[in-house]
Design an enzyme around this catalytic site. Structure first.
Site, PDB file in Angstrom:
ATOM      1  CE  LYS A 179      -4.326   1.373  11.422  1.00  0.00           C
ATOM      2  NZ  LYS A 179      -4.770   2.531  10.639  1.00  0.00           N
ATOM      3  CD  GLU A 227      -0.978   0.737   3.651  1.00  0.00           C
ATOM      4  OE1 GLU A 227      -1.398   1.898   3.461  1.00  0.00           O
ATOM      5  OE2 GLU A 227      -1.168   0.098   4.702  1.00  0.00           O
TER       6      GLU A 227
HETATM    7  N1  PSU Z   1      -1.246   1.049   9.449  1.00  0.00           N
HETATM    8  C1  PSU Z   1      -0.115   1.745   9.667  1.00  0.00           C
HETATM    9  N2  PSU Z   1       0.019   2.951   9.048  1.00  0.00           N
HETATM   10  C2  PSU Z   1      -0.954   3.441   8.227  1.00  0.00           C
HETATM   11  C3  PSU Z   1      -2.155   2.686   8.004  1.00  0.00           C
HETATM   12  C4  PSU Z   1      -2.232   1.498   8.636  1.00  0.00           C
HETATM   13  O1  PSU Z   1       0.756   1.321  10.400  1.00  0.00           O
HETATM   14  O2  PSU Z   1      -0.763   4.526   7.678  1.00  0.00           O
HETATM   15  C5  PSU Z   1      -3.224   3.201   7.049  1.00  0.00           C
HETATM   16  C6  PSU Z   1      -3.645   2.044   6.134  1.00  0.00           C
HETATM   17  O3  PSU Z   1      -3.551   2.499   4.805  1.00  0.00           O
HETATM   18  C7  PSU Z   1      -5.078   1.767   6.527  1.00  0.00           C
HETATM   19  C8  PSU Z   1      -5.541   3.121   6.925  1.00  0.00           C
HETATM   20  O4  PSU Z   1      -5.831   1.202   5.470  1.00  0.00           O
HETATM   21  O5  PSU Z   1      -4.429   3.637   7.669  1.00  0.00           O
HETATM   22  C9  PSU Z   1      -6.833   3.089   7.711  1.00  0.00           C
HETATM   23  O6  PSU Z   1      -7.386   4.363   7.763  1.00  0.00           O
HETATM   24  P1  PSU Z   1      -8.921   4.565   8.258  1.00  0.00           P
HETATM   25  O7  PSU Z   1      -8.917   4.197   9.710  1.00  0.00           O
HETATM   26  O8  PSU Z   1      -9.195   6.022   8.001  1.00  0.00           O
HETATM   27  O9  PSU Z   1      -9.753   3.638   7.432  1.00  0.00           O
END
Ligand code: PSU
Ligand code: MN
Length: 300
Positions: A157, A25
């Site tokens: 996370k 990603e």
């Molecule tokens: N995990 C990390 N760093 C990140 C992300 C995940 O350690 O930057 C990013 C991923 O791209 C994930 C996104 O899909 O954060 C999720 O964001 P949201 O909670 O807005 O869906």
């Protein structure tokens, strides 16, 4: 879905020849880590995939064009660009129509990977249900329920509500496999205390499950959750205190929507100094390694 994709020649020939490819990603490059760490980390992840004999395909949108695999110049452009749209499902057509730069989240990367014919994708942690805000459910969870790509991660996370995230994954029919573990990893730390009912111990175990799901034409993806290596773990008790503080700041600042996750990641990293960063990098590289082994097992 019909996406007009630009393949890196190396990725194209690997796919044509049925060799192992791992999708990566780009949101973690643009919104997950500050420059210049972000570029260094992105390059290290790609190198880890290569060391296992697989080809990395970092996915991103550059000036409205969707790329599957970036050149080093393109990676650098993305890592230093100032306005990059964070792209989940709803954002991809907007970024393309407006010829913007876009970084794909887990959800966005799954969509592109599927169109490209890439079955395995490595990341750090998926999005999930936010603590105290059960209606802030990451688009990652919905994408996992509809798009058949296997996502290798270190769990959701640690800034999230892990029990609720697991419940949603169950409801949406997403298998959650523990890779050499019986419990859900908690991103920075190995343990969440939340049991998983499927444990796998080898890349071949995972490949067999992927193949059966394919043969049954199941829609939806699958999660392979890999604990951070023990020596780089940031213990949950310590992480918790800092995460609680970051969440309190988030609430008092009134931050919402897609800005929540980048804000929390940045605050946790600033408040914890090198500890969270060390664990985060270690788990990313470890996940890249495991994903490459799974991709390899799939083509053997
Ligand atoms: N995990 C990390 N760093 C990140 C992300 C995940 O350690 O930057 C990013 C991923 O791209 C994930 C996104 O899909 O954060 C999720 O964001 P949201 O909670 O807005 O869906
Ligand atoms: Mn969210």
């Amino acid at each position: 879905m019909q996406l007009n994709l630009n393949f890196h020649p190396e990725v194209q020939s690997a796919l044509n020849e049925n060799r192992a490819v791992v999708a990566l990603e780009s949101t973690l490059i643009t919104h997950g880590f500050p420059a210049p760490d972000n570029l260094e980390i992105a390059r290290a992840i790609e190198a880890t995939v290569r060391r296992q004999g697989a080809v990395p395909a970092t996915i991103a949108i550059l000036e409205g064009q969707i790329y599957v695999g970036l050149t080093d110049e393109q990676l650098e452009y993305l890592g230093t660009a100032s306005h990059v749209r964070k792209c989940a499902r709803r954002d991809i057509p907007i970024a393309v129509a407006r010829k913007e730069n876009g970084a794909t989240t887990v959800a966005g990367t799954m969509i592109v990977a599927r169109c490209a014919g890439i079955k395995v994708f490595a990341t750090g942690g998926i999005g999930g249900v936010h603590r105290g805000q059960p209606f802030d459910e990451s688009a990652d969870l919905i994408e996992l329920s509809r798009t058949p790509v296997t996502v290798v991660c270190a769990g959701a996370k640690a800034i999230l509500d892990l029990p609720l995230t697991l419940e949603v994954l169950e409801t949406r029919g997403v298998p959650v496999l523990g890779y050499q573990t019986d419990e859900l990893p908690a991103f920075y730390s190995q343990h969440s205390g939340l049991p998983l009912d499927v444990r796998v111990d080898t890349p071949q175990d995972v490949a067999r499950i992927i193949k059966v799901r394919e043969s049954m034409d199941f829609d939806g993806g699958m999660l392979v959750t890999v604990p951070v290596p023990a020596e780089d773990e940031w213990p949950a008790e310590k992480a918790q205190i800092i995460i609680d503080q970051a969440i309190a700041e988030l609430v008092s600042e009134g931050i919402a929507g897609k800005a929540v996750t980048p804000y929390l990641l940045e605050r946790v990293s600033t408040l914890s100094g090198s500890q969270s960063k060390k664990a985060n990098i270690a788990l990313l590289l470890n996940n890249a390694r495991v994903a490459a082994q799974i991709a390899q097992a799939l083509v053997e």
